[in-house]
Design a protein around this motif. Structure first.
Motif, mmCIF file in Angstrom:
data_model
loop_
_atom_site.group_PDB
_atom_site.id
_atom_site.type_symbol
_atom_site.label_atom_id
_atom_site.label_comp_id
_atom_site.label_asym_id
_atom_site.label_seq_id
_atom_site.Cartn_x
_atom_site.Cartn_y
_atom_site.Cartn_z
ATOM 1 N N VAL A 101 0.977 -1.180 0.011
ATOM 2 C CA VAL A 101 -0.021 -0.149 0.055
ATOM 3 C C VAL A 101 0.816 1.343 0.105
ATOM 4 C CG1 VAL A 101 -1.817 1.315 1.335
ATOM 5 C CG2 VAL A 101 -1.910 -0.963 1.210
ATOM 6 N N ALA A 102 1.696 1.403 1.003
ATOM 7 C CA ALA A 102 2.616 2.782 1.212
ATOM 8 C C ALA A 102 3.861 2.480 1.804
ATOM 9 C CB ALA A 102 1.909 3.723 1.722
ATOM 10 N N THR A 103 4.954 3.084 1.673
ATOM 11 C CA THR A 103 6.064 2.901 2.441
ATOM 12 C C THR A 103 6.725 4.314 2.909
ATOM 13 O OG1 THR A 103 8.356 1.926 2.537
ATOM 14 C CG2 THR A 103 7.315 2.565 0.456
ATOM 15 N N ILE A 104 7.498 4.374 3.718
ATOM 16 C CA ILE A 104 8.223 5.795 4.131
ATOM 17 C C ILE A 104 9.560 5.187 4.598
ATOM 18 C CG2 ILE A 104 6.858 5.780 6.535
ATOM 19 C CD1 ILE A 104 7.074 8.850 6.112
ATOM 20 N N ASN A 105 10.551 6.242 4.444
ATOM 21 C CA ASN A 105 11.755 5.830 4.809
ATOM 22 C C ASN A 105 12.182 6.334 6.166
ATOM 23 O OD1 ASN A 105 12.209 8.558 4.311
ATOM 24 N ND2 ASN A 105 13.827 8.308 3.093
ATOM 25 N N THR A 106 13.262 6.467 6.747
ATOM 26 C CA THR A 106 13.251 7.055 8.101
ATOM 27 C C THR A 106 13.036 8.530 8.090
ATOM 28 O OG1 THR A 106 15.780 7.239 7.587
ATOM 29 C CG2 THR A 106 14.895 5.375 8.831
ATOM 30 N N GLY A 107 12.773 9.500 7.015
ATOM 31 C CA GLY A 107 12.396 10.615 6.961
ATOM 32 C C GLY A 107 10.990 10.785 6.590
ATOM 33 N N THR A 108 11.020 11.524 5.289
ATOM 34 C CA THR A 108 9.750 11.973 4.671
ATOM 35 C C THR A 108 9.589 11.144 3.249
ATOM 36 O OG1 THR A 108 10.790 13.939 4.012
ATOM 37 C CG2 THR A 108 9.627 13.910 6.049
ATOM 38 N N ASN A 109 10.502 10.375 2.772
ATOM 39 C CA ASN A 109 10.630 10.123 1.419
ATOM 40 C C ASN A 109 9.417 8.889 1.285
ATOM 41 O OD1 ASN A 109 10.864 9.546 -1.308
ATOM 42 N ND2 ASN A 109 12.799 8.122 -0.910
ATOM 43 N N THR A 110 8.491 8.953 0.588
ATOM 44 C CA THR A 110 7.178 8.057 0.523
ATOM 45 C C THR A 110 7.135 7.558 -0.867
ATOM 46 O OG1 THR A 110 5.691 9.797 0.130
ATOM 47 C CG2 THR A 110 6.252 9.379 2.598
ATOM 48 N N TYR A 111 6.461 6.305 -0.780
ATOM 49 C CA TYR A 111 5.847 5.849 -2.241
ATOM 50 C C TYR A 111 4.690 5.011 -1.816
ATOM 51 C CZ TYR A 111 6.255 3.185 -6.633
ATOM 52 O OH TYR A 111 5.967 2.523 -7.698
ATOM 53 N N TYR A 112 3.745 4.996 -2.977
ATOM 54 C CA TYR A 112 2.438 4.603 -2.830
ATOM 55 C C TYR A 112 2.241 3.478 -4.093
ATOM 56 C CZ TYR A 112 1.879 8.343 0.235
ATOM 57 O OH TYR A 112 2.183 9.221 1.318
ATOM 58 N N ALA A 113 1.227 2.784 -3.695
ATOM 59 C CA ALA A 113 0.622 1.799 -4.767
ATOM 60 C C ALA A 113 -0.090 2.695 -5.687
ATOM 61 C CB ALA A 113 -0.044 0.642 -4.334
ATOM 62 N N ASP A 114 -0.387 2.476 -6.852
ATOM 63 C CA ASP A 114 -1.102 3.149 -7.905
ATOM 64 C C ASP A 114 -2.400 3.187 -7.376
ATOM 65 O OD1 ASP A 114 0.563 1.768 -10.823
ATOM 66 O OD2 ASP A 114 1.336 3.646 -9.323
ATOM 67 N N SER A 115 -2.907 2.039 -6.790
ATOM 68 C CA SER A 115 -4.584 2.137 -6.265
ATOM 69 C C SER A 115 -4.625 3.217 -5.288
ATOM 70 C CB SER A 115 -5.002 0.710 -6.096
ATOM 71 O OG SER A 115 -3.924 0.223 -4.926
ATOM 72 N N VAL A 116 -3.534 3.556 -4.592
ATOM 73 C CA VAL A 116 -3.998 4.568 -3.468
ATOM 74 C C VAL A 116 -3.518 5.667 -3.572
ATOM 75 C CG1 VAL A 116 -4.320 2.390 -2.051
ATOM 76 C CG2 VAL A 116 -2.103 3.853 -1.803
ATOM 77 N N ARG A 117 -2.645 6.172 -4.482
ATOM 78 C CA ARG A 117 -1.902 7.320 -4.905
ATOM 79 C C ARG A 117 -2.890 8.252 -4.827
ATOM 80 N NH1 ARG A 117 1.344 5.809 -8.549
ATOM 81 N NH2 ARG A 117 3.074 5.044 -6.989
ATOM 82 N N GLY A 118 -2.505 9.487 -4.193
ATOM 83 C CA GLY A 118 -3.457 10.713 -4.316
ATOM 84 C C GLY A 118 -4.700 10.606 -3.203
ATOM 85 N N ARG A 119 -4.923 9.418 -2.593
ATOM 86 C CA ARG A 119 -5.940 9.146 -1.517
ATOM 87 C C ARG A 119 -5.502 8.931 -0.335
ATOM 88 N NH1 ARG A 119 -9.541 5.137 -2.130
ATOM 89 N NH2 ARG A 119 -7.902 3.575 -3.041
ATOM 90 N N PHE A 120 -4.391 8.066 -0.235
ATOM 91 C CA PHE A 120 -3.680 7.616 1.352
ATOM 92 C C PHE A 120 -2.456 8.677 1.479
ATOM 93 C CE2 PHE A 120 -5.459 3.191 1.299
ATOM 94 C CZ PHE A 120 -6.790 3.569 1.159
ATOM 95 N N ALA A 121 -2.132 8.740 2.617
ATOM 96 C CA ALA A 121 -1.055 9.461 2.840
ATOM 97 C C ALA A 121 -0.264 8.769 4.023
ATOM 98 C CB ALA A 121 -1.090 11.041 3.400
ATOM 99 N N ILE A 122 0.961 8.243 4.076
ATOM 100 C CA ILE A 122 1.806 7.984 5.125
ATOM 101 C C ILE A 122 2.664 8.737 5.668
ATOM 102 C CG2 ILE A 122 3.496 6.883 3.570
ATOM 103 C CD1 ILE A 122 3.816 4.335 5.214
ATOM 104 N N SER A 123 2.721 8.579 7.240
ATOM 105 C CA SER A 123 3.660 9.473 7.810
ATOM 106 C C SER A 123 4.389 9.005 9.025
ATOM 107 C CB SER A 123 2.660 11.004 8.199
ATOM 108 O OG SER A 123 1.986 10.562 8.931
ATOM 109 N N ARG A 124 5.184 9.393 9.716
ATOM 110 C CA ARG A 124 5.590 8.971 10.818
ATOM 111 C C ARG A 124 6.022 10.078 11.819
ATOM 112 N NH1 ARG A 124 10.506 5.189 8.957
ATOM 113 N NH2 ARG A 124 10.981 5.206 11.173
ATOM 114 N N ASP A 125 6.416 9.683 13.084
ATOM 115 C CA ASP A 125 6.761 10.290 14.146
ATOM 116 C C ASP A 125 7.817 9.255 15.052
ATOM 117 O OD1 ASP A 125 7.600 11.874 16.589
ATOM 118 O OD2 ASP A 125 5.577 12.900 16.588
ATOM 119 N N ASN A 126 9.214 9.883 14.671
ATOM 120 C CA ASN A 126 10.225 9.057 15.199
ATOM 121 C C ASN A 126 10.276 9.036 16.736
ATOM 122 O OD1 ASN A 126 10.887 7.908 12.824
ATOM 123 N ND2 ASN A 126 12.518 9.281 12.250
#
Length: 123
Positions: free
Chosen positions: A48-73
């Protein structure tokens, strides 16, 4: 041993939003890329989605533009904000961590998994 606990799933109507949370413990969260995957009934688990240790993200085509991944270390937490949900988004959603800091959409690149949280979207 890294432990991941997802929460935030539920039953919603098409077009609604949900935010999934994943809290981790027992590992080095700040050095781990994180991912969200899902598995619908009778289907294989998919990225579905992935995020590196910072803010770089990547999404599956089926959810891109609708879903957002984020993190708080500082909180050892990763979120998946899901907007404009569709019935085809219905699945068990899994949080996963990997021992490397780089994004990946491959299931085999992830070392630890949560137990999953159910998301059901009705039309």
């Amino acid at each position: 041993q890294v432990q991941l606990v997802e929460s935030g799933g539920g039953s919603v109507q098409a077009g609604d939003s949900l935010t999934l949370s994943c809290v981790t413990s027992g590992g080095t969260f700040s050095r781990s890329a994180m991912g969200w995957f899902r598995q619908a009934a009778g289907k294989e688990r998919e990225f579905v989605a992935t995020i590196n240790t910072g803010t770089n993200t990547y999404y599956a085509d089926s959810v891109r533009g609708r879903f957002a991944i984020s993190r708080d270390n500082a909180k050892n937490t990763v979120w998946l904000q899901m907007n404009s949900l569709k019935p085809e988004d219905t699945a068990v959603y899994y949080c996963a961590s990997r021992l490397r800091p780089y994004i990946s959409g491959r299931i085999s690149d992830y070392n630890d998994w949560g137990q999953g949280t159910q998301v059901t979207v009705s039309s």
